[in-house]
Design an enzyme around this catalytic site. Structure first.
Site, short mmCIF file in Angstrom:
data_model
loop_
_atom_site.label_atom_id
_atom_site.label_comp_id
_atom_site.label_asym_id
_atom_site.label_seq_id
_atom_site.Cartn_x
_atom_site.Cartn_y
_atom_site.Cartn_z
N HIS A 91 0.85 -1.20 0.00
CA HIS A 91 0.00 0.00 0.00
C HIS A 91 0.89 1.25 0.00
CE1 HIS A 91 -2.93 3.02 1.15
NE2 HIS A 91 -3.86 2.15 0.81
N GLU A 161 -4.05 1.69 -7.27
CA GLU A 161 -4.40 2.79 -6.37
C GLU A 161 -3.49 3.98 -6.64
OE1 GLU A 161 -6.65 1.49 -2.62
OE2 GLU A 161 -4.54 1.63 -2.15
#
Ligand code: 13P
Length: 247
Positions: A91, A161
């Site tokens: 992430h 993302e």
């Protein structure tokens, strides 16, 4: 559709976590909807202990170590023992805290070795006119699967993302047509890295300011398999509204 709720460090009280789980259990009964919750680690342990529903759990990250005398580390086997079945890895908020591509690759290998399905996050900080962001996405995916066998690679879920779209509002999320293009591109990259035609079964998710107002448009315009949701996943009402847009 696979909906992964990344609670980040937003959810800090057990009562709120239980409310979100209860809502998620109801939503997970809908046909075609699979819900994965990624609570902070201690809450994951509490919620998953008696879970018999279709809701599954994900670690928000795992240790790159193999365990031992390492205070504060939570390894893949520890998450597996707490009934997590997925792990969000790479992430951007973990990369900002020091995870390099090499560290992310080790984490993917650990996750798979202990039965956790990796959700690999990739994405550029900004878009340039020359398409360098495409090369960066390709590099992040390629580096992450480097240590894996061909068979292990088939289990990796890729979540696109883009950093510029994380933590803002629906109108600043990606344009649905741009998402469609990126999903196709990621599928092409995966096809080059996986054996035979197995990439056809690989899942590609999108994350970055997905809200009830834009989720249907993003799903409709692109071939995306689901979403990785941050702020809109930590309010029970908003999360329910969002998931219902997809049913
Ligand atoms: P937001 O939905 O808050 O933009 O967060 C996206 C994300 O980072 C999910 O992992």
């Amino acid at each position: 559709m696979l909906i992964v709720a990344n609670w980040k460090a937003y959810v800090e009280e057990l009562a709120r976590a239980k409310k979100l789980l209860a809502v998620s259990k109801r939503l997970a009964r809908e046909d075609g909807i699979a819900i994965v919750l990624a609570p902070p680690a201690p809450l994951l342990g509490v919620l998953s202990a008696k879970n018999k529903s279709r809701v599954a759990f994900a670690a928000q990250d795992i240790s790159a170590t193999a365990g031992g005398a390492l205070t504060g580390e939570a390894t893949a086997p520890a998450y597996a023992a707490a009934s997590a079945s997925y792990a969000i890895l790479g992430h951007s908020e973990r990369r900002a805290a020091g995870d390099t591509d090499a560290v992310v690759a080790v984490k993917l290998a650990h996750a798979l070795a202990h039965g956790l399905t990796p959700i690999l996050c990739v994405g550029e900080a900004e878009r340039d006119g020359e398409g360098r962001y495409l090369a960066l996405v390709r590099e992040e995916i390629t580096a992450a699967v480097e240590l894996l066998t061909p068979r292990e690679r088939t289990r990796v879920i890729v979540a696109y993302e883009p950093l510029w779209a994380i933590g803002t509002t629906a109108e600043h999320a990606i344009d649905p047509n741009d998402l469609a293009e990126m999903v196709l591109y990621i599928r092409k990259v995966i096809a080059e890295l996986l054996p035979g035609k197995s990439a056809r079964r690989s899942l590609v998710l999108y994350g970055g300011s997905v809200e009830p107002d834009n989720v249907r448009g993003l799903a409709g315009a692109s071939d995306v398999d689901g979403f990785l949701i941050g702020h809109a996943s930590v309010d029970p009402h908003t999360f329910a509204e969002l998931v219902k847009q997809l049913t």
